[in-house]
Scaffold this motif. Structure first.
Motif, short mmCIF file in Angstrom:
data_model
loop_
_atom_site.label_atom_id
_atom_site.label_comp_id
_atom_site.label_asym_id
_atom_site.label_seq_id
_atom_site.Cartn_x
_atom_site.Cartn_y
_atom_site.Cartn_z
N LYS A 284 -2.63 -8.31 -11.07
CA LYS A 284 -1.44 -7.65 -12.32
C LYS A 284 -0.63 -7.13 -11.31
CE LYS A 284 -3.95 -8.70 -16.67
NZ LYS A 284 -4.13 -8.21 -17.97
N THR A 285 -0.64 -6.11 -11.11
CA THR A 285 0.46 -5.56 -10.65
C THR A 285 1.18 -5.42 -9.43
OG1 THR A 285 -0.78 -3.33 -10.74
CG2 THR A 285 1.10 -3.20 -9.18
N ILE A 286 1.08 -6.90 -8.70
CA ILE A 286 1.63 -7.55 -7.94
C ILE A 286 2.26 -8.65 -8.65
CG2 ILE A 286 1.89 -9.20 -6.15
CD1 ILE A 286 0.32 -6.21 -5.30
N ASP A 287 2.07 -9.30 -9.52
CA ASP A 287 2.72 -9.42 -10.53
C ASP A 287 3.90 -9.06 -11.41
OD1 ASP A 287 1.35 -12.15 -10.38
OD2 ASP A 287 -0.29 -11.95 -12.12
N ASN A 288 4.18 -7.65 -11.61
CA ASN A 288 4.92 -7.16 -12.62
C ASN A 288 5.90 -6.60 -11.63
OD1 ASN A 288 3.73 -6.33 -15.09
ND2 ASN A 288 1.76 -6.21 -14.75
N ILE A 289 5.72 -6.56 -9.95
CA ILE A 289 6.11 -5.53 -9.14
C ILE A 289 7.37 -6.69 -9.18
CG2 ILE A 289 6.67 -5.30 -6.71
CD1 ILE A 289 4.03 -4.36 -6.26
N ARG A 290 6.55 -8.52 -9.12
CA ARG A 290 7.84 -9.68 -8.58
C ARG A 290 8.79 -10.25 -10.04
NH1 ARG A 290 2.64 -13.48 -6.83
NH2 ARG A 290 3.00 -12.15 -4.79
N LEU A 291 8.24 -9.43 -11.09
CA LEU A 291 8.86 -9.70 -11.59
C LEU A 291 10.05 -8.41 -12.41
CD1 LEU A 291 6.58 -11.28 -14.79
CD2 LEU A 291 8.22 -12.36 -13.82
N ALA A 292 9.70 -7.32 -12.44
CA ALA A 292 10.85 -6.40 -12.12
C ALA A 292 11.80 -6.16 -11.74
CB ALA A 292 10.10 -4.75 -11.92
N ASP A 293 12.60 -6.33 -12.47
CA ASP A 293 14.36 -5.50 -12.26
C ASP A 293 14.82 -4.33 -11.01
OD1 ASP A 293 15.96 -7.99 -13.71
OD2 ASP A 293 14.69 -6.59 -15.39
N GLU A 313 5.83 -5.33 1.38
CA GLU A 313 6.22 -6.55 2.05
C GLU A 313 7.68 -7.04 0.92
OE1 GLU A 313 5.11 -9.20 4.60
OE2 GLU A 313 6.46 -11.15 3.61
N GLU A 314 6.26 -7.18 -0.41
CA GLU A 314 6.71 -7.13 -1.73
C GLU A 314 7.85 -6.41 -2.03
OE1 GLU A 314 6.21 -10.57 -4.39
OE2 GLU A 314 4.81 -10.03 -3.49
N LEU A 315 7.05 -5.05 -2.34
CA LEU A 315 8.09 -4.91 -2.63
C LEU A 315 9.52 -4.10 -1.54
CD1 LEU A 315 5.63 -1.01 -2.77
CD2 LEU A 315 7.34 -2.30 -4.93
N SER A 316 9.79 -4.27 0.15
CA SER A 316 11.33 -4.46 0.46
C SER A 316 11.88 -5.23 -0.20
CB SER A 316 10.63 -3.99 1.49
OG SER A 316 10.76 -5.81 2.30
N SER A 317 11.40 -6.30 -0.81
CA SER A 317 12.61 -6.94 -0.82
C SER A 317 13.31 -6.94 -2.56
CB SER A 317 11.98 -9.24 -0.78
OG SER A 317 10.93 -9.14 -2.21
N LYS A 318 12.50 -6.02 -3.09
CA LYS A 318 12.85 -5.59 -4.70
C LYS A 318 14.15 -4.60 -5.15
CE LYS A 318 11.03 -7.34 -7.46
NZ LYS A 318 11.17 -8.43 -8.86
N GLN A 319 13.98 -4.07 -5.50
CA GLN A 319 15.24 -3.41 -5.86
C GLN A 319 14.59 -1.76 -6.03
OE1 GLN A 319 17.80 -2.34 -4.99
NE2 GLN A 319 18.88 -4.38 -4.98
N CYS A 320 14.21 -1.15 -5.24
CA CYS A 320 13.16 -0.13 -5.96
C CYS A 320 13.82 1.95 -5.52
CB CYS A 320 12.24 0.12 -4.55
SG CYS A 320 11.50 -1.40 -4.67
N ILE A 321 12.97 3.01 -6.05
CA ILE A 321 13.57 4.21 -6.25
C ILE A 321 12.06 4.74 -5.16
CG2 ILE A 321 13.91 6.56 -7.07
CD1 ILE A 321 15.84 4.88 -9.63
N LEU A 322 12.26 5.42 -4.62
CA LEU A 322 11.24 6.83 -4.11
C LEU A 322 10.92 7.33 -4.89
CD1 LEU A 322 11.81 5.57 -0.19
CD2 LEU A 322 10.49 4.12 -2.03
N VAL A 323 9.20 7.47 -5.33
CA VAL A 323 9.50 9.14 -6.53
C VAL A 323 8.03 9.45 -5.85
CG1 VAL A 323 8.92 9.72 -8.18
CG2 VAL A 323 9.79 7.60 -8.20
N SER A 324 8.85 10.84 -5.43
CA SER A 324 8.14 11.62 -4.68
C SER A 324 7.30 12.84 -5.67
CB SER A 324 8.39 12.27 -3.27
OG SER A 324 7.41 13.70 -2.73
N ASN A 325 5.82 12.86 -6.03
CA ASN A 325 5.13 13.40 -6.86
C ASN A 325 4.52 14.49 -6.98
OD1 ASN A 325 4.94 14.13 -9.85
ND2 ASN A 325 3.12 12.66 -9.81
N LYS A 326 4.27 15.25 -7.65
CA LYS A 326 4.14 16.70 -7.69
C LYS A 326 4.02 17.51 -6.99
CE LYS A 326 -0.78 13.39 -7.87
NZ LYS A 326 -2.35 13.52 -7.73
#
Ligand SMILES: Nc1nc2c(ncn2[C@@H]2O[C@H](COP(=O)(O)OP(=O)(O)OP(=O)(O)O)[C@@H](O)[C@H]2O)c(=O)[nH]1
Ligand SMILES: [Mg+2]
Length: 447
Positions: A284-293, A313-326
């Motif tokens: 479902k997470t992979i589906d959500n990645i595909r559908l997300a803006d 590969e899936e993420l690199s074709s999307k618009q993303c922000i890298l979040v470095s936590n903790k």
């Protein structure tokens, strides 16, 4: 003469006050009959008993009369504020029907406003958008359009087409005088085409304004995704624990950031696992990645586990922000796969609420930039407008080709004339029953 319509304009149920609306030629007769008042003043409320057809007092009400010259519908109209008891509401509605009114259809008051030239069709559509706006940006734009921003654009565009048509027609009449190919006309055609592109481009803002932008939080188990959702929402919405694989199914919540409606989706952590429930969650997470803006890729900067190559590969074709936590913990290693490093990075502590405001503004910046969203949006067209503009554009492209090739001025003029007529369907200068039916059936009864 159209019949007099009546409807409840407020939601049905128990409330402090309910508003019943009437519009049509019987209005003044009804005021005389039910409130015993002749020649009521327009826009002045008066307190009265509502006397039924059989002479019984139904309720004490406030009555407001609108003369057709200054009413919403362009007809004599009436508003009755009664006590918000369903028994009273039903009695008054039933009684007004005995007196000759008919129950209004959805949007019929606004349809009459349009048919009586009080507003044009895109303003009528803006009324619907104002009522349904779910966030401030959507509300702001629909209110601007209700005031006529889109209508003004159409008038301006209409003038441009008219002047083009006049110049082409002059060539038909004086063709013997040898008027030749003219750069100025071509430039005008190009200006028109550019303008149409800009207007059509505004259609994509509509989805964002109405449905919001979907933002998926993804990353490894224990990276702090659910903690981030909670920090963004400012409430303990999702379960947080130090057991990897806590979130099994996705959780979705709406927030408003800088007037944008944002749908945040917390997802199950991505890792190789044999647990069947977790496997389903990851799919479902992979589906959500595909559908997300937009995706927020969260890592625990102290324990940055590698992501699987298929996910990268899936993420690199999307618009993303890298979040470095903790970042509140001592930093050990910092690692994001190189395929993702071109995305902006924000360092946060979801647990200690550090960097969350920076992340929020990075989200908004990204939305504006990726979607070329201007700071100040003046108009946003809907699907109906887009289809009409597309037809106008095709006709203009055809007119340009004919003109450039000096084929026939008559043919060129005919395309422009047709483009003008097509444009008239946006404001409702031309309409069809089918088109009006489709537009007004989306309204609530009483509007
Ligand atoms: N010190 C510190 N701990 C954090 C921070 N963010 C999250 N945690 C802790 O990390 C653990 C995992 O947090 P979650 O928010 O449940 O992580 P998750 O990514 O949703 O994990 P899954 O649902 O299992 O995929 C919890 O013990 C959190 O308290 C942070 O900024 N600093
Ligand atoms: Mg979680």
């Amino acid at each position: 003469m159209p019949d007099t319509i009546v409807a409840l304009a407020t939601p049905f149920g128990i409330s402090a006050i309910a508003k019943i609306r009437v519009s049509g030629s019987l209005t003044q007769t009804l005021i005389k009959k039910h409130f015993n008042k002749e020649n009521p003043l327009s826009h002045f409320a008066f307190l009265s008993n509502y006397i039924s057809d059989s002479g019984k007092i139904i309720d004490q009400v406030m009555v407001l009369f609108f003369n057709h010259k200054r009413s919403y519908t362009g007809e004599d109209a009436l508003e009755i504020d009664c006590h918000g008891n369903p028994l009273i509401i039903r009695s008054i509605l039933g009684d007004l029907q005995i007196s000759g009114c008919r129950m209004a259809e959805p949007g019929e008051f606004t349809k009459r406003a349009y048919l009586n030239h009080k507003i044009d069709l895109c303003q009528a559509e803006a009324v619907l958008d104002v009522i349904h706006a779910t966030n401030e940006s959507a509300l702001e734009i629909s209110q601007k359009q209700l005031q006529g921003t889109l209508s003004e654009k159409i008038i301006h565009f209409n003038d441009l087409l008219l002047s083009l048509l006049a110049e082409i027609e002059a060539r038909i009449d004086f063709v013997d005088e040898g008027l030749e190919f003219d750069e100025k006309i071509l430039a005008k055609l190009d200006d028109g085409l550019k303008e149409i592109e800009t207007i059509m481009g505004s259609h994509r803002f509509r989805k964002i304004l109405l449905n919001g932008v979907s933002v998926a939080i993804v990353g490894h188990p224990n990276a702090g995704k659910s903690s981030l959702l909670n920090a963004l929402l400012n409430e303990e919405r999702a379960l947080v624990s130090d057991t990897p694989g806590t979130t099994r199914d996705f959780i979705s919540e709406n927030i408003i950031i800088e007037k944008f409606l944002i749908k945040i989706i917390d997802t199950a952590g991505l890792r190789a696992t044999s647990d069947p429930v977790e496997v389903l969650g990851i799919a479902k997470t992979i589906d959500n990645i595909r559908l997300a803006d937009l995706c927020l890729i969260v890592i625990d900067q102290n324990n940055p586990l590698p992501l699987e190559s298929a996910v990268i590969e899936e993420l690199s074709s999307k618009q993303c922000i890298l979040v470095s936590n903790k970042i509140d913990l001592q930093k050990k290693i910092f690692y994001f796969p190189k395929e993702l490093r071109h995305f902006p990075t924000v360092s946060i502590s979801a647990k200690q609420n550090i960097g969350i405001d920076v992340l929020k503004s990075t989200i908004v910046q990204k939305i504006r930039k990726d979607l070329s969203l201007p700071q100040d949006i003046a108009i946003v067209i809907n699907e109906r407008h887009r289809e009409i503009f597309q037809n106008v554009r095709e006709l203009m492209v055809s007119a340009k080709n004919i003109f450039q090739n000096q084929q026939s001025y008559e043919l060129c003029a005919s395309d422009l004339r047709f483009a003008l007529e097509t444009l008239g369907y946006i404001t409702g200068q031309y309409n069809t029953e089918d088109m009006l039916g489709k537009i007004f059936s989306q309204f609530c009864i009483g509007k």
